[in-house]
Write a protein that holds these residues in place. Structure first.
Motif, PDB file in Angstrom:
ATOM      1  N   ALA A  53      10.275  -2.129  -3.645  1.00 17.02           N
ATOM      2  CA  ALA A  53       9.613  -1.616  -4.905  1.00 17.02           C
ATOM      3  C   ALA A  53       8.017  -2.342  -4.882  1.00 17.02           C
ATOM      4  CB  ALA A  53      10.283  -2.019  -6.069  1.00 17.02           C
ATOM      5  N   ASP A  54       8.128  -3.821  -4.435  1.00 19.74           N
ATOM      6  CA  ASP A  54       6.821  -4.584  -4.563  1.00 19.74           C
ATOM      7  C   ASP A  54       6.174  -4.188  -3.732  1.00 19.74           C
ATOM      8  OD1 ASP A  54       8.308  -5.539  -2.511  1.00 19.74           O
ATOM      9  OD2 ASP A  54       8.169  -7.565  -3.021  1.00 19.74           O
ATOM     10  N   VAL A  55       6.334  -3.745  -2.504  1.00 22.38           N
ATOM     11  CA  VAL A  55       5.453  -3.199  -1.530  1.00 22.38           C
ATOM     12  C   VAL A  55       4.877  -1.695  -1.789  1.00 22.38           C
ATOM     13  CG1 VAL A  55       5.376  -2.188   0.752  1.00 22.38           C
ATOM     14  CG2 VAL A  55       6.634  -4.289   0.410  1.00 22.38           C
ATOM     15  N   ALA A  56       5.627  -1.089  -2.598  1.00 24.88           N
ATOM     16  CA  ALA A  56       5.011   0.201  -2.976  1.00 24.88           C
ATOM     17  C   ALA A  56       4.114   0.149  -4.193  1.00 24.88           C
ATOM     18  CB  ALA A  56       5.910   1.083  -3.692  1.00 24.88           C
ATOM     19  N   TYR A  57       4.226  -0.742  -4.961  1.00 24.62           N
ATOM     20  CA  TYR A  57       3.528  -1.233  -6.046  1.00 24.62           C
ATOM     21  C   TYR A  57       1.995  -1.651  -5.722  1.00 24.62           C
ATOM     22  CZ  TYR A  57       0.913  -3.312 -10.133  1.00 24.62           C
ATOM     23  OH  TYR A  57      -0.004  -3.551 -10.968  1.00 24.62           O
ATOM     24  N   TRP A  58       2.184  -2.806  -4.662  1.00 22.80           N
ATOM     25  CA  TRP A  58       0.926  -3.375  -4.113  1.00 22.80           C
ATOM     26  C   TRP A  58       0.180  -2.113  -3.272  1.00 22.80           C
ATOM     27  CZ3 TRP A  58       4.479  -7.759  -2.128  1.00 22.80           C
ATOM     28  CH2 TRP A  58       4.869  -8.739  -3.017  1.00 22.80           C
ATOM     29  N   ALA A  59       0.912  -1.347  -2.629  1.00 18.25           N
ATOM     30  CA  ALA A  59       0.048  -0.247  -1.953  1.00 18.25           C
ATOM     31  C   ALA A  59      -0.568   0.638  -3.274  1.00 18.25           C
ATOM     32  CB  ALA A  59       0.878   0.441  -1.085  1.00 18.25           C
ATOM     33  N   TYR A  60      -0.076   0.984  -4.119  1.00 16.17           N
ATOM     34  CA  TYR A  60      -0.523   1.816  -4.973  1.00 16.17           C
ATOM     35  C   TYR A  60      -1.792   1.201  -6.021  1.00 16.17           C
ATOM     36  CZ  TYR A  60      -0.539   4.351  -9.560  1.00 16.17           C
ATOM     37  OH  TYR A  60      -0.960   4.982 -10.739  1.00 16.17           O
ATOM     38  N   SER A  61      -1.676  -0.091  -5.869  1.00 13.80           N
ATOM     39  CA  SER A  61      -2.650  -0.747  -6.872  1.00 13.80           C
ATOM     40  C   SER A  61      -3.733  -1.511  -6.006  1.00 13.80           C
ATOM     41  CB  SER A  61      -1.902  -1.846  -7.808  1.00 13.80           C
ATOM     42  OG  SER A  61      -1.166  -2.843  -7.058  1.00 13.80           O
ATOM     43  N   GLY A  62      -3.524  -1.517  -4.579  1.00 13.28           N
ATOM     44  CA  GLY A  62      -4.405  -2.183  -3.838  1.00 13.28           C
ATOM     45  C   GLY A  62      -4.448  -3.633  -3.977  1.00 13.28           C
ATOM     46  N   THR A  63      -3.357  -4.384  -4.237  1.00 12.44           N
ATOM     47  CA  THR A  63      -3.158  -5.728  -4.642  1.00 12.44           C
ATOM     48  C   THR A  63      -2.166  -6.427  -3.700  1.00 12.44           C
ATOM     49  OG1 THR A  63      -1.375  -5.272  -6.278  1.00 12.44           O
ATOM     50  CG2 THR A  63      -3.653  -5.445  -7.035  1.00 12.44           C
ATOM     51  N   GLY A  64      -1.813  -7.722  -3.942  1.00 10.46           N
ATOM     52  CA  GLY A  64      -0.755  -8.418  -3.072  1.00 10.46           C
ATOM     53  C   GLY A  64      -1.139  -8.324  -1.722  1.00 10.46           C
ATOM     54  N   ILE A  65      -0.323  -8.020  -0.768  1.00  5.30           N
ATOM     55  CA  ILE A  65      -0.423  -7.707   0.459  1.00  5.30           C
ATOM     56  C   ILE A  65      -1.451  -6.715   0.901  1.00  5.30           C
ATOM     57  CG2 ILE A  65       1.857  -8.770   1.022  1.00  5.30           C
ATOM     58  CD1 ILE A  65       2.725  -5.780   1.978  1.00  5.30           C
ATOM     59  N   PHE A  66      -1.766  -5.770   0.036  1.00  4.44           N
ATOM     60  CA  PHE A  66      -2.854  -4.638   0.285  1.00  4.44           C
ATOM     61  C   PHE A  66      -4.083  -4.948  -0.456  1.00  4.44           C
ATOM     62  CE2 PHE A  66       1.378  -2.462   0.863  1.00  4.44           C
ATOM     63  CZ  PHE A  66       0.996  -1.827   1.978  1.00  4.44           C
ATOM     64  N   THR A  67      -4.329  -6.195  -0.761  1.00  2.00           N
ATOM     65  CA  THR A  67      -5.632  -6.533  -1.221  1.00  2.00           C
ATOM     66  C   THR A  67      -6.706  -6.357  -0.080  1.00  2.00           C
ATOM     67  OG1 THR A  67      -4.555  -8.301  -2.719  1.00  2.00           O
ATOM     68  CG2 THR A  67      -7.004  -8.355  -2.289  1.00  2.00           C
ATOM     69  N   GLY A  68      -7.644  -5.617  -0.600  1.00  2.00           N
ATOM     70  CA  GLY A  68      -8.885  -5.378   0.131  1.00  2.00           C
ATOM     71  C   GLY A  68      -8.598  -4.169   1.103  1.00  2.00           C
ATOM     72  N   THR A  69      -7.577  -3.326   0.726  1.00  2.00           N
ATOM     73  CA  THR A  69      -7.110  -1.917   1.346  1.00  2.00           C
ATOM     74  C   THR A  69      -7.383  -0.980   0.100  1.00  2.00           C
ATOM     75  OG1 THR A  69      -5.577  -2.815   2.664  1.00  2.00           O
ATOM     76  CG2 THR A  69      -5.371  -0.492   2.225  1.00  2.00           C
ATOM     77  N   ARG A  70      -7.982   0.074   0.121  1.00  2.52           N
ATOM     78  CA  ARG A  70      -8.127   1.004  -0.623  1.00  2.52           C
ATOM     79  C   ARG A  70      -6.806   1.501  -1.290  1.00  2.52           C
ATOM     80  NH1 ARG A  70      -7.036   6.498  -1.619  1.00  2.52           N
ATOM     81  NH2 ARG A  70      -6.386   6.880   0.380  1.00  2.52           N
ATOM     82  N   PRO A  71      -6.722   1.299  -2.737  1.00  4.68           N
ATOM     83  CA  PRO A  71      -5.635   1.640  -3.570  1.00  4.68           C
ATOM     84  C   PRO A  71      -4.942   3.107  -3.022  1.00  4.68           C
ATOM     85  CG  PRO A  71      -7.174   0.626  -4.943  1.00  4.68           C
ATOM     86  CD  PRO A  71      -7.841   1.189  -3.643  1.00  4.68           C
ATOM     87  N   PHE A  72      -3.669   2.962  -2.988  1.00  7.38           N
ATOM     88  CA  PHE A  72      -2.991   4.121  -2.548  1.00  7.38           C
ATOM     89  C   PHE A  72      -2.565   4.898  -3.771  1.00  7.38           C
ATOM     90  CE2 PHE A  72       0.825   6.157   0.487  1.00  7.38           C
ATOM     91  CZ  PHE A  72       0.013   7.337   0.159  1.00  7.38           C
ATOM     92  N   ALA A  73      -3.684   5.302  -4.479  1.00  3.47           N
ATOM     93  CA  ALA A  73      -3.355   6.156  -6.002  1.00  3.47           C
ATOM     94  C   ALA A  73      -2.631   7.303  -5.897  1.00  3.47           C
ATOM     95  CB  ALA A  73      -4.571   6.154  -6.777  1.00  3.47           C
TER      96      ALA A  73
END
Length: 435
Positions: free
Chosen positions: A144-164
């Motif tokens: 769940a946390d990985v999915a949220y970070w990808a969706y919002s472009g935060t956490g481990i996905f900071t600097g990556t386009r949000p996967f809206a």
């Protein structure tokens, strides 16, 4: 089970992209693994490509017309020694419905007619997110946390386009964070990991993400241990041989890699408790206080730990009728029986908890099913049926992460239908998403 889930799905979505028989597409050219198992006994997606495609072709007759009736649906799962892989294979087996398959009312598949579901091995959560982003799978499992970070472009996905465009089909079960060590290794608590050789999971895995979070919370880092980045099976083998002091594993117990090493040498699980665990529960929204029961693995004691939801995800642009049919088949009583008989975690599948705390908005097709099944009100923020006292039942939040009773959430300024803010890795070693 609600009446809406008892019917066989009869929708006929547009065909999915063609796949070569026996070799479902995989990023990087890695083919699905073949299997000689029967359709009913399929485990872990081993038959996801070869046997189901062959069954669809043989049962559906010959000629162009029969071939055109087949549709393919790929699910990114995990490593063969984890939990996602066997669970994904069971789901693929249960909801595939090739021509000539046993009818739903006679105990057969209750999926979309002509649908062939392929469970595809992967490195886990992060890789599945990237395959969904690239469109090389139709669905995938992720923490769940990985999915949220990808969706919002935060956490481990900071600097990556949000996967809206990321959408949820629902939470399947809660998976526990497990730190496995040898019983004779003089490791009793997290502090004892300092200076030891510890496998944190391979690049692209959700296990690596959680291992970094846990190490940071307990005042450790990759520089204070000797880190290795291994698949669960390889880590377990090295632990049994005495070449490794411990390894992290995130999965629904019992995980085959841990069971395998526990059958070879005495092992124990390191408890995740105390103030660091309490702090993680406060800062990481998707964490749940949990415990691995005594005897989950040979000789292991009851061990406090943290867990988080395993979600099945897709893209917003997938056909709503297709996703509706997949979700309805997923929660049908026939499917739930196959899951319960096929894996211990299959018994924990519960549609009443599926949307209690999903990390990203529900796909419209999934939302339609849960509303028809009486699990979701007429608006996304109406109360859901969330049984009290159920492990992993979440906070009773709606499908977009908002409180299920519609009250404003003091932890977030997210609007209706958007996930509430979640904690992000606090340590420098949490790192960016690995790809």
């Amino acid at each position: 089970m609600p009446r809406a889930a008892d019917k066989a799905c009869s929708s006929s979505p547009d065909p999915l992209p063609d796949l070569p028989p026996g070799s479902p597409a995989h990023p990087g050219g890695r083919p699905a693994q073949p299997s000689g198992l029967s359709r009913r006994r399929l485990l872990g997606g081993l038959a996801g490509g070869a046997s189901l495609l062959a069954a669809g072709a043989s049962l559906g007759g010959s000629g162009p017309a029969a071939a055109q009736e087949l549709r393919y649906f790929r699910i990114g799962t995990g490593t063969t020694a984890g939990t996602y892989f066997p669970i994904g294979g069971l789901i693929a087996n249960a909801i595939s419905n090739p021509p000539g398959a046993r009818p739903c009312e006679k105990g057969g598949s209750c999926g979309i007619p002509g649908l062939i579901v392929v469970a595809q091995a992967s490195n886990g959560s992060v890789e599945n997110i990237e395959m969904l982003r690239g469109g090389s799978v139709e669905a995938g499992f992720a923490q769940a946390d990985v999915a949220y970070w990808a969706y919002s472009g935060t956490g481990i996905f900071t600097g990556t386009r949000p996967f809206a465009e990321l959408r949820s089909l629902g939470m399947l079960y809660a998976e526990a964070i497990q730190v496995v060590v040898r019983s004779d290794g003089f490791i009793d608590r997290m502090a004892d990991l300092k200076g030891r050789s510890i496998a944190l999971g391979e690049q692209g895995s959700g296990t690596l993400v959680e291992a970094r979070l846990i190490l940071d919370a307990y005042g450790l880092s990759e520089s204070s241990i000797t880190p290795l980045y291994l698949k669960p099976g390889a880590a377990a083998d090295r632990l049994a041989k005495g070449e490794l002091d411990g390894f992290f594993m995130v999965g629904g117990y019992p995980v085959s890699a841990v069971s395998d090493v526990a059958a070879r040498v005495p092992v124990r699980l390191v408890p995740l408790d105390g103030e660091p665990a309490e702090r993680l529960l406060r800062t990481q929204r998707f964490y749940i206080a949990d415990e691995v029961p005594a005897g989950a693995y040979p000789g292991t004691a009851q061990t406090p730990t943290l867990s988080l939801g395993a979600e099945m995800l897709t893209r917003a642009d997938r056909d709503p009728d297709l996703i509706y049919g997949v979700v309805r088949a997923l929660w049908h009583e026939n499917t739930r029986r196959i899951l319960a008989e096929g894996h211990p975690q299959g018994r924990r599948f519960d549609p009443a908890r599926a949307i209690a705390n999903v990390s990203v908005p529900l796909h419209p097709g999934a939302e339609r099913f849960y509303r028809e099944a009486g699990l979701l009100g007429s608006a996304a923020n109406e109360p859901t049926r969330d049984p009290a006292g159920q492990p992993g039942s979440g906070s009773g939040r709606g499908p977009g992460g908002e409180p299920a009773d519609g009250r404003p959430d003091s932890r977030t300024d997210a609007g209706p239908g958007e996930p509430a803010a979640a904690g992000t890795p606090s340590g420098a070693d949490a790192g960016k998403a690995t790809r």
